[in-house]
Design a protein around this motif. Structure first.
Motif, PDB file in Angstrom:
ATOM      1  N   ILE A 371       0.137  -5.920   3.995  1.00  0.00           N
ATOM      2  CA  ILE A 371      -1.223  -6.329   3.620  1.00  0.00           C
ATOM      3  C   ILE A 371      -1.275  -6.745   2.154  1.00  0.00           C
ATOM      4  N   THR A 372      -0.609  -5.962   1.292  1.00  0.00           N
ATOM      5  CA  THR A 372      -0.642  -6.295  -0.136  1.00  0.00           C
ATOM      6  C   THR A 372       0.041  -7.630  -0.410  1.00  0.00           C
ATOM      7  N   GLY A 373       0.971  -8.019   0.475  1.00  0.00           N
ATOM      8  CA  GLY A 373       1.652  -9.295   0.290  1.00  0.00           C
ATOM      9  C   GLY A 373       0.835 -10.493   0.715  1.00  0.00           C
ATOM     10  N   LEU A 374      -0.282 -10.260   1.396  1.00  0.00           N
ATOM     11  CA  LEU A 374      -1.078 -11.374   1.912  1.00  0.00           C
ATOM     12  C   LEU A 374      -1.722 -12.218   0.823  1.00  0.00           C
ATOM     13  N   ASP A 375      -1.801 -11.664  -0.411  1.00  0.00           N
ATOM     14  CA  ASP A 375      -2.399 -12.458  -1.482  1.00  0.00           C
ATOM     15  C   ASP A 375      -1.425 -13.497  -2.006  1.00  0.00           C
ATOM     16  N   GLY A 376      -0.172 -13.474  -1.507  1.00  0.00           N
ATOM     17  CA  GLY A 376       0.792 -14.496  -1.892  1.00  0.00           C
ATOM     18  C   GLY A 376       1.524 -14.209  -3.175  1.00  0.00           C
ATOM     19  N   SER A 377       1.340 -13.042  -3.760  1.00  0.00           N
ATOM     20  CA  SER A 377       2.039 -12.712  -4.994  1.00  0.00           C
ATOM     21  C   SER A 377       3.292 -11.906  -4.729  1.00  0.00           C
ATOM     22  N   GLY A 378       3.192 -10.884  -3.900  1.00  0.00           N
ATOM     23  CA  GLY A 378       4.321 -10.015  -3.656  1.00  0.00           C
ATOM     24  C   GLY A 378       4.380  -8.868  -4.643  1.00  0.00           C
ATOM     25  N   PHE A 379       4.026  -9.130  -5.899  1.00  0.00           N
ATOM     26  CA  PHE A 379       4.097  -8.093  -6.919  1.00  0.00           C
ATOM     27  C   PHE A 379       2.745  -7.455  -7.211  1.00  0.00           C
ATOM     28  N   SER A 380       1.679  -8.174  -6.956  1.00  0.00           N
ATOM     29  CA  SER A 380       0.372  -7.657  -7.348  1.00  0.00           C
ATOM     30  C   SER A 380      -0.016  -6.401  -6.582  1.00  0.00           C
ATOM     31  N   GLY A 381       0.549  -6.196  -5.378  1.00  0.00           N
ATOM     32  CA  GLY A 381       0.157  -5.054  -4.580  1.00  0.00           C
ATOM     33  C   GLY A 381       1.171  -3.940  -4.486  1.00  0.00           C
ATOM     34  N   VAL A 382       2.340  -4.082  -5.136  1.00  0.00           N
ATOM     35  CA  VAL A 382       3.352  -3.037  -4.981  1.00  0.00           C
ATOM     36  C   VAL A 382       2.941  -1.728  -5.655  1.00  0.00           C
ATOM     37  N   SER A 383       2.042  -1.803  -6.642  1.00  0.00           N
ATOM     38  CA  SER A 383       1.514  -0.572  -7.219  1.00  0.00           C
ATOM     39  C   SER A 383       0.740   0.219  -6.166  1.00  0.00           C
ATOM     40  N   LEU A 384      -0.013  -0.488  -5.335  1.00  0.00           N
ATOM     41  CA  LEU A 384      -0.735   0.162  -4.240  1.00  0.00           C
ATOM     42  C   LEU A 384       0.248   0.813  -3.273  1.00  0.00           C
ATOM     43  N   ALA A 385       1.338   0.119  -2.957  1.00  0.00           N
ATOM     44  CA  ALA A 385       2.349   0.683  -2.054  1.00  0.00           C
ATOM     45  C   ALA A 385       2.936   1.964  -2.636  1.00  0.00           C
ATOM     46  N   GLY A 386       3.230   1.958  -3.935  1.00  0.00           N
ATOM     47  CA  GLY A 386       3.758   3.155  -4.578  1.00  0.00           C
ATOM     48  C   GLY A 386       2.777   4.299  -4.564  1.00  0.00           C
ATOM     49  N   SER A 387       1.514   3.984  -4.812  1.00  0.00           N
ATOM     50  CA  SER A 387       0.478   5.016  -4.832  1.00  0.00           C
ATOM     51  C   SER A 387       0.259   5.616  -3.446  1.00  0.00           C
ATOM     52  N   ILE A 388       0.213   4.767  -2.418  1.00  0.00           N
ATOM     53  CA  ILE A 388       0.048   5.250  -1.041  1.00  0.00           C
ATOM     54  C   ILE A 388       1.272   6.053  -0.612  1.00  0.00           C
ATOM     55  N   ALA A 389       2.462   5.634  -1.056  1.00  0.00           N
ATOM     56  CA  ALA A 389       3.685   6.375  -0.726  1.00  0.00           C
ATOM     57  C   ALA A 389       3.631   7.785  -1.289  1.00  0.00           C
ATOM     58  N   LYS A 390       3.116   7.913  -2.507  1.00  0.00           N
ATOM     59  CA  LYS A 390       2.994   9.250  -3.095  1.00  0.00           C
ATOM     60  C   LYS A 390       1.988  10.082  -2.326  1.00  0.00           C
TER      61      LYS A 390
END
Length: 461
Positions: A371-390
Motif C-alpha cells: 500500500i505504501t508503494g502505491l504513491d509511486g515513491s517506494g521510499f516515502s512509506g517505508v517508515s510506516l512499514a518499520g513502525s507497523i513492524a515494531k
C-alpha cells in the motif's frame, strides 16, 4: 502489561489509519503527516506556539537522522553523471557484452550486472550506466527491448533496491522507524530478498520465453537498425584508466567494510568519500576548461536528484519518528515513565486485545508495504512499514527485523519502480518501450514473488 493507553495513543493510531487510507487513494501523505505532528504536539504540550515550532523541529530531526543516506545518494548520482558524460561507464561495461551470446544469456547477464551496479550506484543512475551500452548487443542476440527493460527493472529497482545492502538507504529509514539497528534489518532481509528475487525473475523469464516462442514478442528491427547506425568515439587513455580504477576502488571499499566491520554510517561515509574523489578525478580528466565549475555543477545535479527523491520522505518519516525515538527529542519528556514509545505501547495493547500470529503479522506487513508503494515513491512509506513492524513484532513477540524487512521489500518492489512508475519510466525510456506495458509485464511475476516471500517469512518470524 503495558502502559495504559492515553488519548494521545488513539489519535496517533487514527493518523496511521488516515495515512494508509490516503496512500490507498494514491494521494500524497505530506499534509496528513504534518497535521498529525501538529495535533499530537497540541495534545502533548498544550501550547499553540510550541506545537507550530514542533512541526519544524520534527523535520529537522528526520533530516538529521537521514542526512547521511540522502547525501551519499546525491554524491553517487553526481558521480554517475560524470561517468556517463565522459564515456567511462561504457568502457567499464563493454567487456560484459562479450558474455551475451543468446537471448537467455542477455536477460540474465544484463539483470545481474544491473543488480551489482545498482548496489553501488543506485538503480536510476544504473539504468543510464548500462542501458545504452548493452541494449544494441542484447537486441542483436534476439532479446526484445521489453525483455531488456524487464531485466533492468526487476534486478535493479527490485532486488538491488529492496535490499540496498551497500548504500543502505532503505534499511536505514526502516530500521530507524522500527527502533532497531540497521544491521539487523539487512541481515533479516538477505533470505527474503533472495527468495523474492529468484521467484520473480524466473517467473518473468518464463513468461518472456513463452511469448518469444509464440511470436507475440519480437525484436523491433527498425530500433536495432537505428541503434546500429550510432557511432561512438574511441575512448581516450584516461577513460580506460578510470574504467579500471572505479570498480577497483569500490571493491576495496567492500573489502574494507568486511575486514573493519564497517556498518551503517561508517560504511556510508566510506562509499560517499570514494564517490567524491572519483567525481573530482573524472571531471578534472575529462574537461579541459571550467573544471572547477563542472565539479560544482555535477554536485548540484546530484543534490537536485537526492532531495527530489527524499522530499516526500521527510514529513512521513518525521511523523513516525514521533511514535518512537523522536518523541522526547521533538516534544520533550511528556509520556508516562513506564511508556516505551507510542508505537510500542500500541503493540502491547494490541497483543492483549486481539489474537495475533506470525502469519497475520507477515500478511499485514506485506499488505502495508504494498500500500505504501502505491504513491509511486517506494521510499516515502517505508517508515510506516518499520513502525507497523515494531507494533506487530511487539504484539506477537516476533522478529521485528524480519517483519521490517518484509514490509520494506513489499514497499520498494511495488513503489520503487517495478509496478508503479517512478523509476520504471527511465528503464522504459532507455529501451524505447511503453512504461505501462512494462508495468503490466512485471505485475504477475511481482505478485507471485510477494506471495511466496510472505509465506517464506512466516517460518522466519
Amino acid at each position: 502489561m503495558g502502559v495504559e493507553l492515553l488519548a494521545l495513543h488513539w489519535v496517533y493510531l487514527l493518523f496511521i489509519l488516515l495515512i494508509i487510507g490516503v496512500m490507498v487513494m494514491r494521494r500524497d501523505t505530506s499534509l496528513v503527516c504534518i497535521i498529525g505532528i501538529f495535533v499530537i504536539s497540541v495534545m502533548t504540550t498544550g501550547s499553540l506556539g510550541k506545537s507550530v515550532g514542533s512541526v519544524f523541529n520534527s523535520f529537522i530531526f528526520a533530516i538529521t537522522e537521514l542526512l547521511s543516506t540522502i547525501l551519499v545518494i546525491c554524491i553517487i548520482v553526481a558521480m554517475s553523471r560524470v561517468l556517463t558524460d565522459s564515456g567511462i561507464n561504457e568502457v567499464m561495461i563493454r567487456p560484459v557484452a562479450r558474455l551475451i551470446r543468446s537471448p537467455g544469456l542477455a536477460y540474465w547477464v544484463i539483470g545481474i550486472l544491473m543488480m551489482v551496479i545498482s548496489w553501488f550506484f543506485w538503480p536510476s543512475p544504473g539504468v543510464a550506466l548500462i542501458g545504452a551500452v548493452l541494449l544494441p548487443v542484447a537486441l542483436r542476440m534476439g532479446l526484445p527491448a521489453l525483455g531488456i527493460a524487464m531485466a533492468m527493472n526487476l534486478f535493479g529497482h527490485g532486488i538491488a533496491l529492496s535490499g540496498d545492502f551497500v548504500i543502505q538507504g532503505a534499511p536505514t529509514i526502516t530500521s530507524k522507524a522500527a527502533g532497531i539497528p540497521v544491521g539487523d534489518v539487512i541481515s533479516a532481509s538477505v533470505p527474503l530478498v533472495f527468495v523474492m528475487g529468484v521467484v520473480t525473475t524466473i517467473v518473468a523469464f518464463w513468461f518472456l520465453r513463452k511469448d518469444m516462442k509464440s511470436g507475440a514478442l519480437t525484436v523491433d528491427q527498425n530500433q536495432l537498425a537505428e541503434l546500429g547506425n550510432q557511432q561512438r568515439e574511441a575512448a581516450g587513455g584516461y577513460v580506460k584508466l578510470m574504467a579500471v580504477l572505479v570498480p577497483i576502488l569500490f571493491l576495496l571499499d567492500v573489502i574494507a567494510m568486511i575486514m573493519l566491520d564497517l556498518k551503517g554510517g561508517d560504511a556510508t561515509a566510506l562509499l560517499g568519500g570514494t564517490a567524491i574523489f572519483i567525481l573530482i578525478l573524472s571531471t578534472l580528466l575529462h574537461y579541459k576548461e571550467n573544471r572547477l565549475e563542472k565539479i560544482t555543477q555535477y554536485m548540484i545535479q546530484g543534490f537536485e536528484f537526492g532531495f527530489k527523491v527524499f522530499g516526500p520522505v521527510i514529513p512521513i518519516a518525521a511523523f513516525f519518528y514521533l511514535g518512537d525515538s523522536g518523541f522526547k527529542e521533538i516534544l520533550g519528556d511528556y509520556l508516562p515513565k513506564e511508556s516505551h514509545g507510542i508505537v510500542n505501547d500500541l503493540g502491547v495493547a494490541l497483543a492483549n486485545s486481539v489474537p495475533l500470529s506470525p502469519a497475520i503479522g507477515a500478511v499485514t506487513l506485506t499488505t502495508v508495504g504494498a500500500i505504501t508503494g502505491l504513491d509511486g515513491s517506494g521510499f516515502s512509506g517505508v517508515s510506516l512499514a518499520g513502525s507497523i513492524a515494531k507494533l506487530f513484532g511487539t504484539a506477537i513477540d516476533a522478529s521485528i527485523a524480519t517483519l521490517t524487512a518484509l514490509g520494506q521489500i513489499a514497499a520498494i518492489w511495488v513503489g520503487g519502480g517495478t509496478l508503479v512508475p517512478w523509476a520504471l519510466i527511465p528503464a522504459a525510456a532507455i529501451c524505447g518501450v511503453d512504461p505501462f506495458e512494462l508495468a503490466r509485464r512485471n505485475l504477475i511475476p511481482v505478485v507471485i514473488g510477494l506471495l511466496v516471500t510472505t509465506l517464506f517469512a512466516m517460518f522466519l518470524i
